[in-house]
Design an enzyme around this catalytic site. Structure first.
Site, mmCIF file in Angstrom:
data_model
loop_
_atom_site.group_PDB
_atom_site.id
_atom_site.type_symbol
_atom_site.label_atom_id
_atom_site.label_comp_id
_atom_site.label_asym_id
_atom_site.label_seq_id
_atom_site.Cartn_x
_atom_site.Cartn_y
_atom_site.Cartn_z
ATOM 1 C CB CYS A 132 -2.384 -0.519 4.329
ATOM 2 S SG CYS A 132 -3.463 -0.766 5.746
ATOM 3 C CG HIS A 191 -2.693 -5.110 4.572
ATOM 4 N ND1 HIS A 191 -1.968 -3.960 4.738
ATOM 5 C CD2 HIS A 191 -2.339 -5.583 3.345
ATOM 6 C CE1 HIS A 191 -1.219 -3.743 3.678
ATOM 7 N NE2 HIS A 191 -1.433 -4.733 2.809
ATOM 8 C CG ASP A 195 -0.318 -4.918 -0.414
ATOM 9 O OD1 ASP A 195 -0.729 -3.747 -0.300
ATOM 10 O OD2 ASP A 195 0.032 -5.613 0.558
#
Lengths: 311, 685
Positions: free
Chosen positions: B429, B473, B489
């Protein structure tokens, strides 16, 4: 039988030899001999209540001789006068003065035989001397010798011609015990044996040693737990309706002294409950009367012992 | 047995038992024979000291262990303890060594090691019951000091067990006590159970202090896992290997969908080509933000992470006490979270967030020179599209093409974004967020990285949402003039499963970290959930029970309770004093009973179990004789005990009292005469 536990213990020397010696002439009565010695060590007087001829006199003789004490005997009769016991003054021509002739009471061991055959007047003369340890006559007080031990015998009340001792006077005896018939073995030995003469016994200890022993009895430890026990016993006799009268403070003192002496005699310098139980029937028995006025005796005393818990 | 024997027995000269017998008795401490005192009392100090081993230097632990073993050996072999000078030197050395190592005696760092070391030195001189009892009292304290390090439920249970064993050992070291430990374990258990209601009442009602009386020094700030205010490629992929709990959340009502659970943490806006750093501006947030739509209410219980961030879902509607909202819409505590903290929150998941000029400038800044290829690509886009939204679309579309979501990306060179975008195309991520933000900035759209946690798992046992480090994250936030800061995202484009179903579902199965892999077994998962729920309950209700909760409980019971708190406190205090006075008085009455009589009562009780009951009017010696007639095998022991009792009670001989206590401890008569011998027969006869 609670007192049995301590009855087998060896005695403190030299009393073990005294016991052995007396057992040789008074057969099969070790317990009574121990109690008699206890009574003597506690500076008390002993009342033996029993039939004639069971060995009362022999016991007295044996005690006196074994302990090296001088011994006299007064046979109480209905015409006995106080002077016959205490002595009297006689005018002596030679000195031109009265001289005191001491009576038979001026001895270390006095056997007052059949005390309840005498009149109360004569009895009280003896008992006052016992209590005070001295004789006051014609304005002069004379000390009795030390140690001073009266061993009185009395016949059971059921016999004719007796003046029972009043309670107040019974109280002056530290213990009362009875000898009873000898057991068959002892009786047989008695019958088979040669003449056992207590007069032939050799003294085991001196009067001074006896006095010393009496003094050391006072040092025997009476723990608070036992004081509790003694109080519980006394308290129990005083409960209403149980006895005519409860035990007196004097009886309590007698009990403590006797227990101490018993413990000391059995070579212990502290009293255990068993000591109290060993002497209790003989110290309390003659002091307790049931509600009808009859002497409670051994059974009543045992009942008290069984009923009171040891704290 | 004749009484003279009984009495002679009292002064008895028993030969000392052999070494082997003593060893046997010492090891098994059973009722068979007790020539040496039992060694059970050595156990509680060891158990109390054990948890400290984790926090003590290894040499200190070793010294303590050696001292303990030495003492055990001396106890088992019956050898004398070291002399006075040895002990004095030991004690002084302990003080000196701790002083040299830790400097100060005060507090957790120096005081606890000294305490532990001295406990074990104390064992070396504990040769009498008095000393041993002292050592056990010290064990309680040493056990208590473990709480300075660890207040978790398992440790609390362990320490409770230590308290139990310590109490049992104390009960054993009493003159009346049985040599066998089992009855004392029972006694101690009963005592602890009996004390529990009082402890509970004190816990619930004893006035809580708004702050601790003293601040515990916290030495171990380093080494805690959690998000930081910097991010490099690989940071988060390392973090997610830990399944430690970051925080728990309890929602009023059902929690939102996992895909909406973006727990906002540090906002990173400064980029130096490799590392993302926190925003330069750390003051209170000046730009107005407003919530849109309904607010969520939830309670966070944050595990300590030594940083100030409090993770929120969107914009906090109200500020919890002792917190502030700083630039970048980060909710931070005024003090780092060094202890577990419970925070009630209300926040708007949908919000409109404005930006200051400074923020926007920071969100466009790129270090010159790095990543020329990415820069060129972004400028191409920029020339093609004027609408920022279209630029976003292009960026996200890029990632949808042959990019791989993986925990183990290949290493990146100096131009990390270029390497990632054009050669490796494998990343986690942070790579996607980082590359996306870079592209957006290069294309002229203000953007920044937001780190935090995504998702979480509802524990069905207690309904709490559990968020772990493995849920860490990173995502992006871009500025759209008409909408403010918008959350994007990029990972969702690569691996939608990560957002919807969690990390384990998104990774290739070979890459799922072991901490996550095990959870595929349902029973293991349930076990862990139950365990964590239990821990959470402990944290919430026991450790988290503070003044505020206490007041709420009290006012829940009755609104007047709080109003009359003072009067009530005084009344309770007086009542407590009255109870204590009564106990002292009653205890004093109980003590009137003679110690010898109490010991003897134990003895008679044991005989009574054999049917040999002592009558109340029966003297000890008479009773002994009666027992002996029935059970000749018990004669020596019964005779000895009775004679000792007579001496102890009626001659008031203290040495006899001790001997009596010992003899009665040894006295365990067997029921049947047929077994021939008796336990009570003294050793060596």
């Amino acid at each position: 039988m609670t007192a049995a536990a301590t009855a087998g213990e060896p005695l403190r020397p030299p009393f073990d030899r005294v016991l052995a010696q007396i057992e040789g002439v008074v057969l099969g009565k070790p317990r009574q001999i121990r109690l008699a010695l206890t009574c003597l060590l506690a500076r008390g007087h002993l009342l033996i209540e029993d039939l004639p001829g069971v060995g009362k006199t022999t016991l007295a003789h044996a005690l006196a001789h074994s302990l090296g004490l001088e011994f006299t005997r007064i046979q109480f009769t209905s015409d006995l006068l106080p002077g016959d016991i205490l002595g009297f003054s006689v005018f002596e021509q030679a000195s031109g003065a009265f001289r005191f002739h001491p009576g038979p009471i001026f001895a270390q061991v006095v056997l007052a035989d059949e005390i309840n055959r005498a009149t109360p007047k004569a009895q009280s003369a003896l008992l006052e001397a016992m209590d005070e340890g001295q004789v006051s006559l014609e304005g002069v007080t004379r000390r009795l010798p030390e140690p001073f031990f009266v061993l009185a015998t009395q016949n059971p009340f059921t016999q004719a011609g007796v003046y029972p001792l009043p309670e107040s006077q019974l109280d002056r005896f530290l213990m009362r015990l009875s000898l009873g018939y000898p057991d068959p073995a002892a009786e047989r030995a008695l019958l088979a044996g040669e003449n056992r003469r207590p007069q032939a016994l050799a003294p085991v200890l001196t009067p001074a040693e006896l006095i010393e022993a009496q003094a050391s009895v006072d040092l025997v430890r009476l723990a608070p737990a036992l004081l509790d026990y003694l109080q519980a016993l006394i308290e129990h006799t005083r409960a209403p309706g149980r006895f005519l009268h409860g035990l007196s403070p004097r009886a309590g003192l007698a009990l403590a002294r006797s227990a101490r002496a018993w413990a000391w005699l059995h070579d212990r310098d502290y009293v255990v409950p068993e000591d109290v139980q060993a002497v209790f029937p003989f110290v309390a028995g003659h002091r307790l009367q049931d509600a009808e006025g009859m002497s409670g005796g051994d059974a009543a005393a045992q009942a008290v012992l069984a009923a009171v818990a040891i704290p | 047995m004749r009484l003279d024997k009984v009495l002679r027995h009292a002064s008895g000269d028993r030969r000392p038992p052999g070494r082997r017998q003593r060893l046997w008795a010492g090891l098994f401490g059973a009722a068979r024979c007790h020539p040496i005192p039992p060694v059970f009392w050595l156990l509680p100090p060891l158990l109390a000291g054990l948890p400290h081993a984790a926090h003590l230097p290894i040499w200190l632990t070793g010294v303590c262990a050696l001292l303990w073993l030495w003492r055990l050996l001396l106890a088992l072999t019956g050898r004398p303890l070291p002399g006075l000078w040895v002990r004095i030197v030991l004690a002084l050395a302990a003080v000196a060594v701790v002083l040299a190592q830790f400097g100060l005696f005060i507090g957790r760092t120096g005081g606890v090691p000294l305490l532990v070391l001295l406990l074990f030195v104390k064992l070396m001189e504990a040769d009498t019951w008095r000393h041993q009892r002292f050592a056990l009292m010290l064990s309680y304290f040493v056990a208590l000091s473990v709480f300075l390090h660890d207040q978790s439920l398992p440790m609390s249970l362990y320490l409770f067990a230590v308290a139990w064993l310590t109490t049992a050992a104390l009960a054993q070291l009493q003159p009346l006590a049985d040599a066998d430990i089992r009855p004392h374990l029972l006694t101690a258990g009963r005592l602890l159970l009996a004390g529990t209601p009082l402890a509970l009442a004190l816990f619930l009602f004893f006035p809580r202090l708004p702050a601790p009386l003293w601040l515990l020094p916290s030495g171990e700030q380093a080494g805690r896992t959690g998000l930081t205010d910097t991010m490099q490629p690989g940071d988060i992929s390392r973090l997610i290997l830990s399944d430690a709990i970051a925080f728990r959340a309890r929602f009023d009502g059902a929690p939102p969908e996992p895909a909406n659970l973006y727990w906002r943490g540090p906002v990173l806006a400064r980029f130096d080509g490799r590392t993302w750093r926190a925003m330069a501006q750390q003051g209170e947030m000046r730009v107005q933000a407003s919530g849109l739509g309904a607010a969520l209410r939830y309670v966070l219980t944050l595990e300590p992470h030594e940083r100030p961030w409090i993770f929120t879902l969107g914009l906090p509607a109200t500020l919890p006490p002792d917190t502030r909202l700083i630039a970048g819409m980060q909710l931070v505590s005024r003090r780092p979270l060094t202890q577990r903290r419970r925070i009630e929150l209300t926040s708007h998941p949908r919000y409109r967030l404005g930006a200051s000029d400074q923020e926007l400038a920071e969100a466009l800044d790129l270090p010159p020179g790095y990543n020329p290829a990415a820069r060129a690509l972004a400028q191409d886009w920029r020339r093609a599209e004027g609408d920022p939204r279209r630029l976003l679309e292009r960026g996200l579309a890029l990632f949808r093409r042959d990019f791989t979501y993986t925990l183990t990306p290949p290493p990146l060179g100096l131009n990390s974004v270029d390497d990632f975008l054009f050669s490796t195309r494998r990343g986690f991520c942070e790579h996607y967020a980082s590359a996306f933000v870079f592209l957006m900035r290069a294309a002229g759209v203000p953007a920044r990285v937001v780190t935090g946690y995504l998702g979480g798992e509802v524990n069905p046992v207690d309904g709490h949402l559990v968020v772990r480090q493995s849920d860490a994250h990173a995502w992006a936030e871009v500025w759209l003039p008409d909408a403010g800061w918008v959350q994007i995202d990029p990972t969702a484009s690569v691996a939608p499963a990560r957002v919807e179903r969690g990390l384990a579902a998104a990774l290739p199965s070979a890459e799922v970290p072991p901490v996550l892999a095990g959870l595929h077994r349902p029973w293991l998962r349930e076990l862990r959930q139950a365990w964590e729920a239990l821990n959470n309950g402990w944290n919430q209700w026991v450790l988290g029970y503070n003044l505020e909760r206490q007041l709420r409980l009290l006012s829940g019971l009755s609104p007047h309770l709080v109003a009359y708190a003072w009067q009530l406190s005084i009344a309770i205090l007086l009542a407590g004093l009255a109870v204590m006075a009564w106990l002292a008085w009653a205890g004093g009455r109980a003590r009137v009973r003679d110690p010898a009589a109490r010991i003897y009562a134990r003895f008679t009780a044991r005989l009574a179990r054999l049917g040999l009951e002592r009558m109340a009017s029966e003297g000890p010696l008479v009773f002994a004789e009666r027992v002996t007639q029935t059970r000749p095998d018990l004669a020596p022991a019964v005779g000895e005990i009775s004679a000792l009792y007579a001496r102890a009670r009626y001659a008031e001989d203290p040495t006899a009292l001790d001997a009596l206590a010992q003899a009665v401890r040894r006295f365990h008569p067997r029921r049947s005469i047929a077994s021939g011998t008796s336990d009570a027969r003294p050793v060596g006869r």
